[in-house]
Design an enzyme around this catalytic site. Structure first.
Site, short mmCIF file in Angstrom:
data_model
loop_
_atom_site.label_atom_id
_atom_site.label_comp_id
_atom_site.label_asym_id
_atom_site.label_seq_id
_atom_site.Cartn_x
_atom_site.Cartn_y
_atom_site.Cartn_z
N ASP A 1 -1.83 -1.19 10.82
CA ASP A 1 -2.41 -1.11 9.47
C ASP A 1 -2.83 -2.46 8.92
O ASP A 1 -3.19 -2.58 7.76
CB ASP A 1 -1.51 -0.33 8.51
N LYS B 1 0.87 -1.19 0.00
CA LYS B 1 0.00 0.00 0.00
C LYS B 1 0.90 1.24 0.00
O LYS B 1 2.06 1.17 0.41
CB LYS B 1 -0.92 0.05 1.23
C1 LIG Z 1 3.16 4.18 9.44
C2 LIG Z 1 2.07 3.32 8.87
C3 LIG Z 1 1.12 4.15 8.03
O1 LIG Z 1 0.35 3.32 7.23
O2 LIG Z 1 2.56 2.28 8.00
P1 LIG Z 1 4.04 1.87 7.57
O3 LIG Z 1 4.81 3.10 7.21
O4 LIG Z 1 4.63 1.16 8.75
O5 LIG Z 1 3.85 0.96 6.38
C4 LIG Z 1 1.29 2.62 9.97
O6 LIG Z 1 0.59 3.53 10.77
C5 LIG Z 1 2.25 1.83 10.88
O7 LIG Z 1 1.52 0.81 11.35
P2 LIG Z 1 2.33 -0.48 11.81
O8 LIG Z 1 3.54 -0.72 10.93
O9 LIG Z 1 1.37 -1.60 11.97
O10 LIG Z 1 2.86 0.02 13.18
P3 LIG Z 1 2.91 -0.89 14.44
O11 LIG Z 1 3.91 -1.97 14.18
O12 LIG Z 1 1.52 -1.24 14.82
O13 LIG Z 1 3.49 0.15 15.51
C6 LIG Z 1 4.86 0.36 15.65
C7 LIG Z 1 4.96 1.56 16.61
O14 LIG Z 1 4.63 2.74 15.89
C8 LIG Z 1 3.89 3.64 16.72
N1 LIG Z 1 2.57 3.90 16.10
C9 LIG Z 1 2.07 3.06 15.12
C10 LIG Z 1 0.85 3.34 14.56
C11 LIG Z 1 0.13 4.47 15.01
N2 LIG Z 1 -1.10 4.77 14.50
N3 LIG Z 1 0.65 5.27 15.99
C12 LIG Z 1 1.87 5.01 16.53
O15 LIG Z 1 2.34 5.77 17.41
C13 LIG Z 1 3.75 2.96 18.07
O16 LIG Z 1 4.81 3.40 18.91
C14 LIG Z 1 3.94 1.49 17.74
O17 LIG Z 1 4.44 0.75 18.83
#
Ligand SMILES: C[C@@](CO)(OP(=O)(O)O)[C@H](O)COP(=O)(O)OP(=O)(O)OC[C@H]1O[C@@H](n2ccc(N)nc2=O)[C@H](O)[C@@H]1O
Ligand SMILES: Nc1ncnc2c1ncn2[C@@H]1O[C@H](COP(=O)(O)OP(=O)(O)O)[C@@H](O)[C@H]1O
Length: 259
Positions: free
Chosen positions: A139, A9
């Site tokens: 996500d 995505k």
């Molecule tokens: C940033 C995003 C945007 O789509 O995707 P990616 O860049 O990783 O693909 C997502 O919010 C990433 O979600 P995800 O990759 O599942 O994050 P997680 O492993 O759940 O969280 C890792 C850490 O990031 C922080 N976290 C994550 C999601 C959120 N909405 N708020 C946060 O503060 C938290 O400290 C959490 O412990």
């Protein structure tokens, strides 16, 4: 052979709307990338324990697929589920780069939950499956629903389909690993106090193509971009005119030129 594609995505926009219980709340347009995906296979094999092949660099207990299997077992206590994975292993064909802001690990978890739901004929709703996915990663619910485009809010657990066709996208992933937790930590420390929800009101109603054509500043579309630049300074060398930033990075994307 039973298999499923786990698409990447991009975040057309990602706005932080607040912070509670250790997580940032977001408003983001997630768009499925049609031409970039992992593939998961359930391969007949006699296994003493839940077995994953194809992700050698990720310890099994940290793998989002394993964590999804555990969460599903805990939520359903479905013995057929246990039985099935004593006679099948999960083989992953990885194509999505890791720590790239493309949801690779989360997409694998979402695809695993969807395929298991189908082959084990689980008696739970898609909503319940997405709720289970949310316990694996913020996500994952988007990938359980598998919409081409959606407005995602809350911590990532509210997923509302957005009616538009996926756009042809070009993706560039520089050799810079962006740790999601570190980028969010930087955001909380340096940028959270400056959020202005009024500045992006009604974006969720606008088609993605129009937004990308109208707003050319990647830092305006994605609140995590300035935080990623601060967390991973080498990212700056790879920023290019006309490219946007996905998630917590490190990938950039843009509309593919008409072929
Ligand atoms: C940033 C995003 C945007 O789509 O995707 P990616 O860049 O990783 O693909 C997502 O919010 C990433 O979600 P995800 O990759 O599942 O994050 P997680 O492993 O759940 O969280 C890792 C850490 O990031 C922080 N976290 C994550 C999601 C959120 N909405 N708020 C946060 O503060 C938290 O400290 C959490 O412990
Ligand atoms: N199935 C998986 N595929 C890729 N990475 C995984 C998987 N399971 C756990 N991980 C871990 O998740 C981390 C983040 O990878 P990924 O989710 O692809 O990036 P992003 O969160 O930036 O989209 C990786 O560094 C890896 O340690």
């Amino acid at each position: 052979m039973t298999s499923i594609d786990a698409h990447a995505k991009v975040n057309i926009f990602l706005k932080i709307t607040g912070y509670r219980e250790g997580y940032h709340t977001i408003l983001s347009r997630f768009m499925r990338v049609e031409n970039l995906y992992d593939t998961l296979y359930f391969v007949p094999a006699e296994c003493d324990t839940f077995t994953i092949e194809g992700c050698p660099e990720v310890p099994r207990e940290s793998n989002t697929i394993y964590r999804a299997w555990k969460a599903l077992n805990e939520a359903t206590g479905d013995l057929d589920l246990l039985e099935y994975f004593y006679h099948h292993k999960v083989v992953v064909e990885k194509r999505i780069p890791s720590q790239a802001g493309l949801g690779g690990g989360s997409s694998d978890a979402g695809a695993f939950l969807r395929l298991t739901h189908r082959v084990c004929d689980l008696r739970i709703s898609l909503e319940e499956l997405a709720r289970i996915g949310a316990s694996v990663g913020a996500d994952v619910p988007f990938f359980v629903h598998d919409y081409p485009s959606a407005n995602v809010s809350g911590f990532g657990e509210i997923v509302e389909p957005f009616d538009e066709a996926p756009l042809p996208l070009e993706i560039y992933t520089p050799p810079v690993a962006c740790d999601t937790a570190a980028v969010y930590r930087t955001f909380k420390e340096h940028f959270l106090s400056g959020i202005d929800p009024a500045s992006f009101s009604s974006w969720e109603k606008l088609p993605s193509k129009g937004l990308l054509e109208r707003i050319d500043d990647p830092a305006l579309l994605n609140d995590l971009y300035p935080a990623a630049l601060l967390t991973c300074p080498r990212l700056k060398e790879h920023a290019r005119e006309g490219w946007f930033f996905s998630g917590s990075g490190s990938s950039f994307f843009r509309l593919a030129k008409k072929s």
